[in-house]
Structure formats: structure tokens, C-alpha cells
Write a protein that holds these residues in place. Sequence first.
Motif, PDB file in Angstrom:
ATOM      1  N   GLY A 137      12.767 -27.707   9.370  1.00 42.28           N
ATOM      2  CA  GLY A 137      12.937 -26.956  10.607  1.00 42.28           C
ATOM      3  C   GLY A 137      11.876 -27.292  11.635  1.00 42.28           C
ATOM      4  N   ALA A 138      10.631 -27.379  11.189  1.00 43.54           N
ATOM      5  CA  ALA A 138       9.550 -27.703  12.116  1.00 43.54           C
ATOM      6  C   ALA A 138       9.742 -29.081  12.726  1.00 43.54           C
ATOM      7  CB  ALA A 138       8.204 -27.615  11.397  1.00 43.54           C
ATOM      8  N   GLU A 139      10.168 -30.049  11.915  1.00 49.24           N
ATOM      9  CA  GLU A 139      10.349 -31.406  12.429  1.00 49.24           C
ATOM     10  C   GLU A 139      11.487 -31.468  13.442  1.00 49.24           C
ATOM     11  OE1 GLU A 139       9.874 -35.392  13.226  1.00 49.24           O
ATOM     12  OE2 GLU A 139       8.508 -33.912  12.362  1.00 49.24           O
ATOM     13  N   ALA A 140      12.598 -30.792  13.180  1.00 51.67           N
ATOM     14  CA  ALA A 140      13.692 -30.775  14.145  1.00 51.67           C
ATOM     15  C   ALA A 140      13.249 -30.136  15.460  1.00 51.67           C
ATOM     16  CB  ALA A 140      14.899 -30.037  13.568  1.00 51.67           C
ATOM     17  N   ALA A 141      12.492 -29.053  15.375  1.00 51.05           N
ATOM     18  CA  ALA A 141      11.993 -28.397  16.584  1.00 51.05           C
ATOM     19  C   ALA A 141      11.058 -29.322  17.352  1.00 51.05           C
ATOM     20  CB  ALA A 141      11.284 -27.099  16.220  1.00 51.05           C
ATOM     21  N   ARG A 142      10.170 -30.008  16.640  1.00 46.70           N
ATOM     22  CA  ARG A 142       9.261 -30.953  17.309  1.00 46.70           C
ATOM     23  C   ARG A 142      10.056 -32.019  18.060  1.00 46.70           C
ATOM     24  NH1 ARG A 142       6.591 -31.065  12.192  1.00 46.70           N
ATOM     25  NH2 ARG A 142       4.746 -29.709  12.190  1.00 46.70           N
ATOM     26  N   ARG A 143      11.093 -32.535  17.416  1.00 45.51           N
ATOM     27  CA  ARG A 143      11.885 -33.593  18.045  1.00 45.51           C
ATOM     28  C   ARG A 143      12.593 -33.079  19.301  1.00 45.51           C
ATOM     29  NH1 ARG A 143      14.507 -37.450  13.285  1.00 45.51           N
ATOM     30  NH2 ARG A 143      12.589 -37.648  12.053  1.00 45.51           N
ATOM     31  N   ALA A 144      13.121 -31.871  19.247  1.00 49.41           N
ATOM     32  CA  ALA A 144      13.792 -31.309  20.418  1.00 49.41           C
ATOM     33  C   ALA A 144      12.802 -31.052  21.549  1.00 49.41           C
ATOM     34  CB  ALA A 144      14.524 -30.026  20.045  1.00 49.41           C
TER      35      ALA A 144
ATOM     36  N   SER B 141      12.249 -16.540   7.605  1.00 45.97           N
ATOM     37  CA  SER B 141      12.131 -17.979   7.361  1.00 45.97           C
ATOM     38  C   SER B 141      11.942 -18.736   8.678  1.00 45.97           C
ATOM     39  CB  SER B 141      13.386 -18.501   6.649  1.00 45.97           C
ATOM     40  OG  SER B 141      13.444 -18.058   5.309  1.00 45.97           O
ATOM     41  N   GLY B 142      12.470 -18.185   9.759  1.00 46.48           N
ATOM     42  CA  GLY B 142      12.276 -18.815  11.063  1.00 46.48           C
ATOM     43  C   GLY B 142      10.816 -18.871  11.451  1.00 46.48           C
ATOM     44  N   GLN B 143      10.113 -17.776  11.224  1.00 42.78           N
ATOM     45  CA  GLN B 143       8.686 -17.789  11.514  1.00 42.78           C
ATOM     46  C   GLN B 143       7.960 -18.790  10.620  1.00 42.78           C
ATOM     47  OE1 GLN B 143      10.632 -15.150  11.676  1.00 42.78           O
ATOM     48  NE2 GLN B 143       9.733 -13.439  12.810  1.00 42.78           N
ATOM     49  N   LYS B 144       8.341 -18.845   9.359  1.00 39.93           N
ATOM     50  CA  LYS B 144       7.706 -19.780   8.430  1.00 39.93           C
ATOM     51  C   LYS B 144       7.802 -21.208   8.942  1.00 39.93           C
ATOM     52  CE  LYS B 144       6.122 -21.298   4.369  1.00 39.93           C
ATOM     53  NZ  LYS B 144       4.708 -21.158   3.977  1.00 39.93           N
ATOM     54  N   ALA B 145       8.952 -21.570   9.478  1.00 35.11           N
ATOM     55  CA  ALA B 145       9.134 -22.925  10.008  1.00 35.11           C
ATOM     56  C   ALA B 145       8.377 -23.129  11.315  1.00 35.11           C
ATOM     57  CB  ALA B 145      10.618 -23.212  10.204  1.00 35.11           C
ATOM     58  N   LEU B 146       8.508 -22.194  12.250  1.00 37.67           N
ATOM     59  CA  LEU B 146       7.917 -22.399  13.561  1.00 37.67           C
ATOM     60  C   LEU B 146       6.412 -22.216  13.572  1.00 37.67           C
ATOM     61  CD1 LEU B 146      10.608 -20.870  15.945  1.00 37.67           C
ATOM     62  CD2 LEU B 146      10.043 -23.270  15.570  1.00 37.67           C
ATOM     63  N   TYR B 147       5.870 -21.476  12.623  1.00 33.14           N
ATOM     64  CA  TYR B 147       4.411 -21.345  12.560  1.00 33.14           C
ATOM     65  C   TYR B 147       3.747 -22.689  12.270  1.00 33.14           C
ATOM     66  CZ  TYR B 147       4.562 -16.217  12.668  1.00 33.14           C
ATOM     67  OH  TYR B 147       4.740 -14.906  13.035  1.00 33.14           O
ATOM     68  N   ARG B 148       4.516 -23.647  11.787  1.00 38.23           N
ATOM     69  CA  ARG B 148       3.969 -24.990  11.613  1.00 38.23           C
ATOM     70  C   ARG B 148       3.668 -25.644  12.964  1.00 38.23           C
ATOM     71  NH1 ARG B 148       4.211 -28.122   7.175  1.00 38.23           N
ATOM     72  NH2 ARG B 148       4.721 -27.082   5.217  1.00 38.23           N
TER      73      ARG B 148
ATOM     74  N   GLN C  79      16.205 -13.533  31.124  1.00 38.26           N
ATOM     75  CA  GLN C  79      15.212 -12.949  30.229  1.00 38.26           C
ATOM     76  C   GLN C  79      14.183 -13.976  29.768  1.00 38.26           C
ATOM     77  OE1 GLN C  79      14.923  -9.571  29.360  1.00 38.26           O
ATOM     78  NE2 GLN C  79      16.355  -9.498  31.093  1.00 38.26           N
ATOM     79  N   ALA C  80      14.538 -15.236  29.824  1.00 36.25           N
ATOM     80  CA  ALA C  80      13.612 -16.305  29.463  1.00 36.25           C
ATOM     81  C   ALA C  80      13.947 -17.529  30.303  1.00 36.25           C
ATOM     82  CB  ALA C  80      13.717 -16.635  27.977  1.00 36.25           C
ATOM     83  N   GLU C  81      12.923 -18.314  30.619  1.00 34.30           N
ATOM     84  CA  GLU C  81      13.150 -19.583  31.295  1.00 34.30           C
ATOM     85  C   GLU C  81      13.253 -20.731  30.299  1.00 34.30           C
ATOM     86  OE1 GLU C  81      11.523 -20.003  35.639  1.00 34.30           O
ATOM     87  OE2 GLU C  81       9.844 -19.608  34.266  1.00 34.30           O
ATOM     88  N   VAL C  82      12.659 -20.542  29.128  1.00 33.62           N
ATOM     89  CA  VAL C  82      12.672 -21.565  28.081  1.00 33.62           C
ATOM     90  C   VAL C  82      12.984 -20.881  26.756  1.00 33.62           C
ATOM     91  CG1 VAL C  82      11.405 -23.403  26.924  1.00 33.62           C
ATOM     92  CG2 VAL C  82      10.886 -22.847  29.311  1.00 33.62           C
ATOM     93  N   ALA C  83      14.038 -21.331  26.084  1.00 29.09           N
ATOM     94  CA  ALA C  83      14.418 -20.772  24.787  1.00 29.09           C
ATOM     95  C   ALA C  83      14.710 -21.912  23.821  1.00 29.09           C
ATOM     96  CB  ALA C  83      15.622 -19.854  24.907  1.00 29.09           C
ATOM     97  N   LEU C  84      14.338 -21.694  22.590  1.00 29.19           N
ATOM     98  CA  LEU C  84      14.556 -22.677  21.529  1.00 29.19           C
ATOM     99  C   LEU C  84      15.600 -22.149  20.560  1.00 29.19           C
ATOM    100  CD1 LEU C  84      13.672 -25.247  19.869  1.00 29.19           C
ATOM    101  CD2 LEU C  84      11.993 -23.750  18.758  1.00 29.19           C
ATOM    102  N   ALA C  85      16.593 -22.972  20.254  1.00 32.14           N
ATOM    103  CA  ALA C  85      17.555 -22.665  19.189  1.00 32.14           C
ATOM    104  C   ALA C  85      17.313 -23.666  18.064  1.00 32.14           C
ATOM    105  CB  ALA C  85      18.984 -22.760  19.694  1.00 32.14           C
ATOM    106  N   LEU C  86      17.074 -23.152  16.871  1.00 29.94           N
ATOM    107  CA  LEU C  86      16.765 -23.991  15.711  1.00 29.94           C
ATOM    108  C   LEU C  86      17.640 -23.551  14.545  1.00 29.94           C
ATOM    109  CD1 LEU C  86      14.974 -25.940  13.981  1.00 29.94           C
ATOM    110  CD2 LEU C  86      13.362 -24.024  13.737  1.00 29.94           C
ATOM    111  N   GLY C  87      18.134 -24.508  13.792  1.00 30.52           N
ATOM    112  CA  GLY C  87      18.899 -24.182  12.591  1.00 30.52           C
ATOM    113  C   GLY C  87      18.520 -25.106  11.456  1.00 30.52           C
TER     114      GLY C  87
END
Length: 396
Positions: free
Chosen positions: A28-35, A60-67, A100-108
Motif C-alpha cells: 500500500g505504501a509503495e502504490a501511494a508513493r508512486r501515485a 490497516s490504512g493507517q498502518k500502510a500510510l504511516y510508512r 472539503q479537501a483540495e487534495v485527497a488520496l484514494a488507496l486500495g
Amino acid sequence: MTSKVVVAGVGMIPFSKPGKSDPYDVMGAEAARRALADAGVAYPAVQQSYVGFVYGDSTSGQKALYRLGQSGAPVINVNNNCSTGSSALWLAHQAVASGQAEVALALGFEQMNPGALGSVWSDRPDVLGAFAQVRDEVAGVPDPGAPPAATYFGAAGQAYVDEYGIDPATFAHITVKSRRHAAANPYAVFRAPLTVEEVLGSPHIYGPLTRFQCCPPTCGAAAAVLVSPEYARRHALRADVVIEAQSLVTDQPTTFEGDPRKLVGYDMTVAASRQVYEKSGIGPEDIGVVELHDCFTTNELLTYEALGLTPEGTAEKFVLDGANTYGGKVVTNPSGGLISKGHPLGATGLAQAAELVWQLRGQAEDRQVAGVDVALQHNLGLGGACVVTLYKKVDG
């Protein structure tokens, strides 16, 4: 509400068989980094994150993004069965569209076990209990050893065969097309070609389905960064792909009226796609590329008609004429789809989004569909939810 939401960046990792992947948080962290890198956005700029997975503990989302860091921004965990990834995308889209947000991340992401999907919670009511009751009344109680999901989609395919008298081998042609597309996709798990004879000769699963007509359990992750047009302008971000329209719907009473095709989301798909066509002013005749939910070949065939890509009762001709591939009417699942790319449940919707953004940018390499400026995405979950998203290429 802002009229458009920019897909500033997408990213995914190659999908893999269970037991061959990194842990879910690493994926999850790697996919988020790439996006984020694709968007040119640093993680601290993300104001809201929506993280989808089906099999995993809460947060689990926090676990991934806290990386990526502990920014303090909200992280919302999402589970909507196989439509989880697109449901996370829908929420991120709403957050930006509403201001409500200018920047939002969707991760799966999904870290799956081998074998067919089954219920984890045996001590409480089954969420598909009402679905199973209708299936059993209409199609008969399946063999206890049959994979549960295959019984629904197999029964739906058989209902189509019974009504229109098509050759069940038609479904096998979809797998052949899927493998041919996946051969050009470095992210796909199953890239070796198959013949119709090989597909039909694989072990029988249920109804017209054989093993090679069923999506495999897969591990993987994908992500998208959504921003407002104003944010993209201020920060000189790429803004040439927007979400033109999007709809998420759930079941209506017609689901349970006794047609196996409706049990697997036919009416949801019709409703969601019509809403998207009406919102956008773009019709199915304008679509040149689509990523749709081909968890089983039977569902891909049904979805051609539910999305309005071909009239009801004509899907067999659509397949046999090659209207679903390069040189035809609409290139369907250029990624290889769930059957060949793989189906890590939480990641699937966002992997579809990544593929279509690459297509609209002209970055799909050997999979590139020529001359497309709109793209359609369909992601389905039993239980139920269906998300349809229309992307458009714009000047940006």
C-alpha cells in the motif's frame, strides 16, 4: 460543488499470487508513493485519505500510510466488497468536488490467501444470506464444494444462455481476449496466451464456468491522487485527466425478484451507468475504452449489455465479432482485467483507474488504444455496490 475533479496522479505495483507479495502495508505504501510521485504532490499536502481493503484489521490504512509519515490528516478505512477500491475513489472524489479537501488520496490494497473466497465470520448472519436464498430457489442449491462467488456468476451466465440460446463456449472467448491483452501488461499476473480449447478444457467450476474463466485471488495495491482544478493550477500540476461523472449505487428490490443476473448486479450497473451518462452528456456510443468488472467471463458478457455497449441479447455477436478488442467498437479491459491481471479486492477499482488514466494520457505503451478522449470504469461488489466512473481528457 466543483464541476470537475483532476486525477493528478496514479500508481500501482505489479500484482502477484498469494504468498509471493510483500505485506499489505508495504504494498500500500509503495502504490501511494508512486501515485504521489506521478502527481508531483508530497504526502503532507494530502488533506484526506480513503483506504480500501476487504481482508484486514481496522486501521490497516493507517498502518500502510504511516510508512509515508504521520501527517495528522484523516485516514478513513473503506470496505465495500469487490467494489472497495472504487468506493474509496468515490469518497475521495466527493471530498474534492464538495470543497472539503483540495487534495485527497484514494488507496486500495489486498493481501489474499490462496483459494476461493469464503466467509470469515461464521458466528453471525451472512451478508449474502438473502442472495443465497434467491440463488438456491432459482438455480438449485449448489454443491457444497463449489466456490460461492462462482455459483452466483455461473448461475447468471446460465440464465443468459437459457434466454438467448448462445453457445456457452462464447464465454471462453473472453478469457482468450483477456490473456491476449494481459500479455502487454507488466502489472498482470497471468500473461501466457490461452486458446478457447484450453479454456474449455480447464476444470469445470459451476454452470458454464471453467477455472480459466474465473479471476484468481491476488495480492496488490493501487492508488490515485485527486485534486481540485484550482490546486492543480496553483501548483502547476498535470491536469489533463478529470473525473467527468461518477455514480455509486446499491441494490434495489429488483435484485431479489428471481433472476440470477440481477443478483450479480445487472440492475445496479444499468442504474449507475445511466446516471453517469446523464450527468456527463456522454453516451455508451462515445466510449472507446472500458475497464469493467470481469470477475468471471459471464459477468463481462452481461456487463457489455448493462453498460449499453451493445443492445440486450447481442453480446455473443459482440464477442465473436471482436467488438470488445483492438480494432473493434470498444477495447474492453486492455489491462487484461480481473481474470488475467488479477483481483486483489481492495486494489481492483484503483488499478482500473490507473489503467484508464494511462490510456487517456497516451502512456499505456503496447496496450494503448488509439484516439481515446473518454474512458469508462465499472467496479462491482456483491452485497452490494456498483461504482461507474467516466474519465475525460481535457486541456490541462
